[in-house]
Structures are given as structure tokens and as C-alpha cells.
Design an enzyme around this catalytic site. Structure first.
Site, PDB file in Angstrom:
ATOM      1  N   TYR A   1       0.852  -1.335  -0.034  1.00 26.16           N
ATOM      2  CA  TYR A   1       0.135   0.015  -0.008  1.00 26.16           C
ATOM      3  C   TYR A   1       0.724   1.209   0.023  1.00 26.16           C
ATOM      4  O   TYR A   1       1.955   1.486   0.878  1.00 26.16           O
ATOM      5  CB  TYR A   1      -0.855  -0.114   1.212  1.00 26.16           C
TER       6      TYR A   1
ATOM      7  N   TYR B   1      -2.520 -10.940  -0.526  1.00 27.85           N
ATOM      8  CA  TYR B   1      -1.152 -10.779   0.237  1.00 27.85           C
ATOM      9  C   TYR B   1      -0.969 -11.232   1.615  1.00 27.85           C
ATOM     10  O   TYR B   1      -2.119 -11.595   1.987  1.00 27.85           O
ATOM     11  CB  TYR B   1      -0.756  -9.114   0.472  1.00 27.85           C
TER      12      TYR B   1
ATOM     13  N   ARG C   1      -4.463 -12.778   2.807  1.00 19.73           N
ATOM     14  CA  ARG C   1      -5.682 -12.207   2.744  1.00 19.73           C
ATOM     15  C   ARG C   1      -6.238 -12.584   1.296  1.00 19.73           C
ATOM     16  O   ARG C   1      -5.161 -12.525   0.329  1.00 19.73           O
ATOM     17  CB  ARG C   1      -5.808 -10.771   3.029  1.00 19.73           C
TER      18      ARG C   1
ATOM     19  N   HIS D   1      -8.880  -7.745  -2.321  1.00 21.59           N
ATOM     20  CA  HIS D   1      -9.812  -6.965  -1.799  1.00 21.59           C
ATOM     21  C   HIS D   1      -9.527  -5.517  -1.964  1.00 21.59           C
ATOM     22  O   HIS D   1      -8.605  -5.168  -2.483  1.00 21.59           O
ATOM     23  CB  HIS D   1     -10.289  -7.208  -0.326  1.00 21.59           C
TER      24      HIS D   1
ATOM     25  N   HIS E   1     -10.689  -1.726  -0.233  1.00 21.80           N
ATOM     26  CA  HIS E   1     -11.462  -0.994   0.787  1.00 21.80           C
ATOM     27  C   HIS E   1     -12.285   0.118   0.497  1.00 21.80           C
ATOM     28  O   HIS E   1     -11.844   0.801  -0.662  1.00 21.80           O
ATOM     29  CB  HIS E   1     -10.311  -0.617   1.594  1.00 21.80           C
TER      30      HIS E   1
END
Length: 305
Positions: A160, A194, A215, A218, A220
């Protein structure tokens, strides 16, 4: 030790508190947790070496800024969501887009635009392009103009921006203000899943529990609008093998939208777009604010520490 002996130790500790000083709420919470910890040490025969190993682990967890991951991995953040769901249901607030965990990687201040945004500050080479669009509506199905849809996701390395300084600031982070019809749309790419940092505190804990730390892919979202309750949620990418095996327990029904894929020729003919792409249609349904219910805006620290 007998429970009475443990209680006597607790009483000795709490007797040092000055009733006129400090926080009554902090005292209540800390004393309860201390009592439960002491009981657990006795019941499970936890040895001093285990305690000090745990202290070292907690120290390292703070140094590596992984407490947010630990909270997700232990199911704590998911449990908080379930408690908020129950509190809303008791207040008559049901239905709508399900909430799910925020996670530890939101950063405020993303670039803002109206109606449409391109999330990539730096194009992701080799990614499958994504267009995602929909409306923000209230529980009656009425579109909400001027709602804010904040969106963020990782790159193809599972990293990120802001936390990963190799990316441009606010890459894959945007805020979209819905148009007069409550519509939003953005262009990005389908992210990947990740895992928590290999060998880090979260990874160590999950390995000891016999669990994995990965995970599914996805995206957010925060969705906010004046007079409405804030929605914290995320969607999973259809087809990911870990959708129902998320180490953070974030997957919920109605948060796995269908993906429609268009070939290069279809993209050109139907949309005038010069490349193949994936498309997701997804409407957010938020609730009107209601008196006497907990605030859906959760105060917490964001960004790298």
C-alpha cells in the site's frame, strides 16, 4: 493458588489507586483485564519464561507497527464489527451494505474528484484493468448526491502506498464525490491478495496457532454522507481461493460482487475503451443517522507511526 489468593493480590494492587485521580473507566478495564490475566496464568500454569517471551514479542510488535495486523488476525476487529451490527439491530437498523473491517492501512487526505477517479498515480504494468461503478443510496433506495466514497487497495506486490515509500504518495487511494444521481465510478486494476510480513510478529503468532497469515484480494471503502451513518467495508475479488479463508475474517455475504470481463473488441465497440477490462457494478446502501446509537465514525490513528 486459590482464587481467593489471586483476588487478594488484585485487591492489594487496586488499593494503591487514588479514587480522586485517574480515569474510572481505565481503572475498570485494566483491573478486569489484570484479574482475567492472573486467573489465566494460574489456570494454564503459564511459566515466567513464557511471560517474558510474550513481553519481548509485544515489544517487537510495537516496533514493527504490526498491532493493527495482530488485531485483525486474532479476529478482534471482526468481533468489534459483530458487536456494532448487534447494537444497530437492537436500535432497528438492519440491512444495507454489510460493514467489515477497516484494517490498518487507511490514510486520510487522498485526492478528491467528482463522479469519477483514476486510482493509479503510477500505471501498474501487466495488471488487469478494472472499472467499478455504482450508486450510493439510502435504505429506501434513494440516490445520495455529494456522498464521499473513499477507496484504497494494494498494488500487485501486495503493498500500500504511504506505507510503501517506493510508490508515489496516494497511489491507489482516491476520494470520489458522488454526482447528482448518487453515482461514482473509478478506473484501476484487479488487486492481488497478500500476506503479513514474513517472519514478523503477526506471522510468528499465526504460525504458533497453526494458521496462515494471507488475505484474499480486496478493495477497501469508506462511504460517508451528511445525515447518514458512516459505512466501513470492502469487497473481495470474485474467484480468489482465499475468499472464505481470510486470516482477518473480513469476508461477508453480499461483499463478493460478480466480475464481468470484456474483450478488447467488446471494450472498443461497446465503451470506446482501447483495452480489455473487468467491470464490477456495486451499489452502497447506507443508513440514515439515528439518535441514541453509537457513532459509526470510529476514532483511531491512521497512517504510518
Amino acid at each position: 493458588m486459590e482464587r481467593s489468593q489471586i483476588d487478594a493480590v488484585i485487591e492489594r494492587i487496586t488499593s494503591t489507586e487514588d479514587p480522586s485521580k485517574g480515569s474510572a473507566r481505565v481503572k475498570e478495564i485494566v483491573n478486569r483485564l489484570t484479574r482475567d490475566l492472573f486467573y489465566a496464568i494460574e489456570d494454564l500454569d503459564i511459566q515466567p519464561e513464557e511471560i517474558w517471551h510474550a513481553v519481548d514479542w509485544m515489544t517487537n510488535t510495537g516496533r514493527s507497527n504490526e498491532w493493527g495486523l495482530v488485531a485483525a488476525g486474532l479476529g478482534l476487529e471482526h468481533f468489534l464489527d459483530l458487536r456494532m451490527d448487534e447494537a444497530e439491530a437492537k436500535a432497528g437498523i438492519t440491512g444495507g451494505t454489510p460493514r467489515t473491517i477497516e484494517g490498518p492501512l487507511y490514510v486520510p487526505g487522498a485526492p478528491e474528484s467528482v463522479g469519477y477517479a483514476e486510482l493509479e498515480t503510477e500505471p501498474e504494468v501487466g495488471a488487469e484493468r478494472l472499472y467499478m461503478q455504482g450508486q450510493v443510496k439510502d435504505q429506501d433506495g434513494t440516490p445520495i448526491p455529494n456522498a464521499k466514497v473513499e477507496v484504497w487497495h494494494c498494488n500487485l506486490k501486495g503493498m500500500y502506498s504511504i506505507f510503501d515509500t517506493s510508490q508515489p504518495p496516494y497511489n491507489l487511494r482516491r476520494s470520489i464525490i458522488t454526482d447528482a444521481e448518487g453515482k461514482y465510478k473509478f478506473k484501476s486494476f484487479l488487486p492481488v491478495g497478500y500476506s503479513c510480513p514474513p517472519g514478523g510478529s503477526t506471522d510468528q503468532l499465526l504460525n504458533a496457532l497453526g494458521r496462515h497469515g494471507s488475505r484474499p484480494a480486496h478493495i477497501h471503502f469508506f462511504v460517508t454522507a451528511p445525515g447518514h451513518r458512516k459505512l466501513t467495508t470492502q469487497i473481495n475479488i470474485e474467484g480468489d481461493p482465499l475468499i472464505w479463508d481470510d486470516f482477518a475474517f473480513a469476508t461477508r455475504e453480499d461483499l463478493v460482487p460478480h466480475i464481468t470481463r470484456y474483450s478488447a473488441s467488446e471494450a472498443k465497440e461497446k465503451f470506446g475503451i482501447d483495452e480489455p477490462f473487468a467491470s464490477i457494478n456495486f451499489d452502497f446502501e447506507v443508513h440514515k443517522e439515528k439518535e441514541g446509537v453509537f457513532a459509526a465514525e470510529i476514532e483511531r490513528t491512521h497512517g504510518p507511526r
